[in-house]
Design a protein around this motif. Structure first.
Motif, PDB file in Angstrom:
ATOM      1  N   PHE A  50      28.136  30.777 122.285  1.00  0.00           N
ATOM      2  CA  PHE A  50      27.395  31.847 121.604  1.00  0.00           C
ATOM      3  C   PHE A  50      26.717  31.235 120.374  1.00  0.00           C
ATOM      4  O   PHE A  50      26.892  31.688 119.242  1.00  0.00           O
ATOM      5  CB  PHE A  50      28.316  33.002 121.181  1.00  0.00           C
ATOM      6  N   ALA A  51      25.927  30.187 120.586  1.00  0.00           N
ATOM      7  CA  ALA A  51      25.414  29.325 119.520  1.00  0.00           C
ATOM      8  C   ALA A  51      24.568  30.033 118.467  1.00  0.00           C
ATOM      9  O   ALA A  51      24.578  29.619 117.307  1.00  0.00           O
ATOM     10  CB  ALA A  51      24.630  28.161 120.124  1.00  0.00           C
ATOM     11  N   GLY A  52      23.822  31.071 118.824  1.00  0.00           N
ATOM     12  CA  GLY A  52      23.013  31.773 117.823  1.00  0.00           C
ATOM     13  C   GLY A  52      21.895  30.898 117.297  1.00  0.00           C
ATOM     14  O   GLY A  52      20.891  30.698 117.955  1.00  0.00           O
ATOM     15  N   SER A  53      22.075  30.329 116.108  1.00  0.00           N
ATOM     16  CA  SER A  53      21.101  29.400 115.531  1.00  0.00           C
ATOM     17  C   SER A  53      21.541  27.953 115.716  1.00  0.00           C
ATOM     18  O   SER A  53      20.783  27.029 115.429  1.00  0.00           O
ATOM     19  CB  SER A  53      20.924  29.682 114.033  1.00  0.00           C
ATOM     20  N   GLY A  54      22.794  27.760 116.143  1.00  0.00           N
ATOM     21  CA  GLY A  54      23.334  26.413 116.305  1.00  0.00           C
ATOM     22  C   GLY A  54      23.927  25.842 115.032  1.00  0.00           C
ATOM     23  O   GLY A  54      24.333  24.685 114.990  1.00  0.00           O
ATOM     24  N   VAL A  80      15.490  29.004 118.968  1.00  0.00           N
ATOM     25  CA  VAL A  80      15.828  28.663 117.584  1.00  0.00           C
ATOM     26  C   VAL A  80      16.786  27.475 117.548  1.00  0.00           C
ATOM     27  O   VAL A  80      16.618  26.555 116.745  1.00  0.00           O
ATOM     28  CB  VAL A  80      16.417  29.888 116.839  1.00  0.00           C
ATOM     29  N   VAL A  81      17.799  27.478 118.421  1.00  0.00           N
ATOM     30  CA  VAL A  81      18.739  26.344 118.472  1.00  0.00           C
ATOM     31  C   VAL A  81      17.975  25.068 118.815  1.00  0.00           C
ATOM     32  O   VAL A  81      18.153  24.028 118.165  1.00  0.00           O
ATOM     33  CB  VAL A  81      19.875  26.583 119.501  1.00  0.00           C
ATOM     34  N   GLU A  82      17.124  25.149 119.819  1.00  0.00           N
ATOM     35  CA  GLU A  82      16.327  23.986 120.231  1.00  0.00           C
ATOM     36  C   GLU A  82      15.474  23.466 119.067  1.00  0.00           C
ATOM     37  O   GLU A  82      15.427  22.258 118.808  1.00  0.00           O
ATOM     38  CB  GLU A  82      15.436  24.384 121.408  1.00  0.00           C
ATOM     39  N   GLN A  83      14.844  24.379 118.342  1.00  0.00           N
ATOM     40  CA  GLN A  83      14.020  24.012 117.192  1.00  0.00           C
ATOM     41  C   GLN A  83      14.871  23.347 116.105  1.00  0.00           C
ATOM     42  O   GLN A  83      14.465  22.336 115.522  1.00  0.00           O
ATOM     43  CB  GLN A  83      13.342  25.272 116.646  1.00  0.00           C
ATOM     44  N   ASN A  84      16.049  23.889 115.821  1.00  0.00           N
ATOM     45  CA  ASN A  84      16.919  23.322 114.789  1.00  0.00           C
ATOM     46  C   ASN A  84      17.426  21.930 115.167  1.00  0.00           C
ATOM     47  O   ASN A  84      17.506  21.042 114.314  1.00  0.00           O
ATOM     48  CB  ASN A  84      18.091  24.269 114.499  1.00  0.00           C
ATOM     49  N   ILE A  85      17.753  21.739 116.427  1.00  0.00           N
ATOM     50  CA  ILE A  85      18.207  20.422 116.891  1.00  0.00           C
ATOM     51  C   ILE A  85      17.087  19.401 116.707  1.00  0.00           C
ATOM     52  O   ILE A  85      17.307  18.293 116.195  1.00  0.00           O
ATOM     53  CB  ILE A  85      18.673  20.490 118.359  1.00  0.00           C
ATOM     54  N   LYS A  86      15.889  19.764 117.107  1.00  0.00           N
ATOM     55  CA  LYS A  86      14.732  18.854 116.962  1.00  0.00           C
ATOM     56  C   LYS A  86      14.426  18.588 115.493  1.00  0.00           C
ATOM     57  O   LYS A  86      14.166  17.447 115.108  1.00  0.00           O
ATOM     58  CB  LYS A  86      13.505  19.435 117.665  1.00  0.00           C
ATOM     59  N   LYS A  87      14.456  19.635 114.690  1.00  0.00           N
ATOM     60  CA  LYS A  87      14.172  19.508 113.258  1.00  0.00           C
ATOM     61  C   LYS A  87      15.141  18.523 112.595  1.00  0.00           C
ATOM     62  O   LYS A  87      14.768  17.788 111.686  1.00  0.00           O
ATOM     63  CB  LYS A  87      14.292  20.888 112.608  1.00  0.00           C
ATOM     64  N   CYS A  88      16.379  18.522 113.060  1.00  0.00           N
ATOM     65  CA  CYS A  88      17.407  17.638 112.494  1.00  0.00           C
ATOM     66  C   CYS A  88      17.393  16.246 113.138  1.00  0.00           C
ATOM     67  O   CYS A  88      18.084  15.337 112.657  1.00  0.00           O
ATOM     68  CB  CYS A  88      18.789  18.266 112.659  1.00  0.00           C
ATOM     69  N   GLY A  89      16.637  16.071 114.230  1.00  0.00           N
ATOM     70  CA  GLY A  89      16.541  14.768 114.893  1.00  0.00           C
ATOM     71  C   GLY A  89      17.835  14.321 115.542  1.00  0.00           C
ATOM     72  O   GLY A  89      18.162  13.138 115.540  1.00  0.00           O
ATOM     73  N   ILE A  90      18.580  15.272 116.132  1.00  0.00           N
ATOM     74  CA  ILE A  90      19.886  14.927 116.713  1.00  0.00           C
ATOM     75  C   ILE A  90      19.935  15.183 118.220  1.00  0.00           C
ATOM     76  O   ILE A  90      21.011  15.371 118.786  1.00  0.00           O
ATOM     77  CB  ILE A  90      21.027  15.690 115.993  1.00  0.00           C
ATOM     78  N   GLU A  91      18.786  15.178 118.859  1.00  0.00           N
ATOM     79  CA  GLU A  91      18.723  15.470 120.296  1.00  0.00           C
ATOM     80  C   GLU A  91      19.643  14.582 121.127  1.00  0.00           C
ATOM     81  O   GLU A  91      20.197  15.020 122.123  1.00  0.00           O
ATOM     82  CB  GLU A  91      17.292  15.319 120.831  1.00  0.00           C
ATOM     83  N   ASP A  92      19.809  13.315 120.706  1.00  0.00           N
ATOM     84  CA  ASP A  92      20.635  12.363 121.463  1.00  0.00           C
ATOM     85  C   ASP A  92      22.131  12.668 121.380  1.00  0.00           C
ATOM     86  O   ASP A  92      22.919  12.122 122.148  1.00  0.00           O
ATOM     87  CB  ASP A  92      20.368  10.939 120.987  1.00  0.00           C
ATOM     88  N   ARG A  93      22.530  13.560 120.484  1.00  0.00           N
ATOM     89  CA  ARG A  93      23.946  13.897 120.326  1.00  0.00           C
ATOM     90  C   ARG A  93      24.239  15.337 120.724  1.00  0.00           C
ATOM     91  O   ARG A  93      25.319  15.861 120.446  1.00  0.00           O
ATOM     92  CB  ARG A  93      24.372  13.657 118.882  1.00  0.00           C
TER      93      ARG A  93
END
Length: 178
Positions: A50-54, A80-93
């Motif tokens: 239930f990640a919400g914003s992640g 939003v979660v996808e955007q936050n992950i990309k914004k933080c540059g942590i896609e590989d984790r």
């Protein structure tokens, strides 16, 4: 909302407006949660159900978690979660899954820490824990965020509430294997 500490400290995270879709964990509750498990996060596998914003999974990654799987069933929240992950540059984790929690929990996977933060008063925690338990490492922890007045089962499938703390209208319940 911002990442509190770690490698991503200070990063601003996006959220959906309005609480009918998501209800972000308050900064003070998030600080208390992560203070309570600060020595358990390093190099661990995390589930943000239930990640919400992640924000919970991203905070864990920022604090040294090896990997986080985010599960979200709402299209807007997923974006939003996808955007936050990309914004933080942590896609590989990270792994982002678009699915209902009950469907995701039918898969085989393995986690050390699981965050369950569903909409309040819908029985989703009680429904999720029995399906999640087989995916958890024996020394892991399942942390549930619920309304303060919501009664959760004291024990589920050999896992029991080890600790409960209230923060305003929110309650955090920590399940550990007995």
């Amino acid at each position: 909302m911002k990442v509190i500490t770690g490698s991503l400290r200070g990063r601003k995270l996006e959220t959906l407006s309005g609480e009918e879709i998501t209800r972000p964990t308050s900064q003070s509750t998030k600080e208390a949660l992560f203070s309570s498990i600060q020595f358990e996060i390093e190099d661990k596998r995390i589930l943000d159900l239930f990640a919400g914003s992640g924000q919970l999974g991203i905070e864990a990654i920022s604090r040294g978690a090896r990997h986080c799987t985010f599960v979200e069933s709402n299209k807007s929240a997923y974006a939003v979660v996808e955007q936050n992950i990309k914004k933080c540059g942590i896609e590989d984790r990270c792994r982002l899954v678009f699915a209902q929690a009950s469907t995701f929990l039918m898969q085989k996977d393995n986690f050390d820490i699981a965050f369950i933060d569903p909409p309040y008063h819908k029985g989703l925690i009680e429904e999720s824990i029995p399906k999640l338990v087989p995916m958890m490492n024996e020394d892991g922890v399942i942390i549930c965020e619920s309304a303060k007045d919501e009664e959760l089962p004291k024990s589920v499938e050999g896992w029991s509430i080890h600790r409960e703390r209230c923060y305003g209208k929110t309650k955090l319940s920590y399940y550990r294997k007995v």
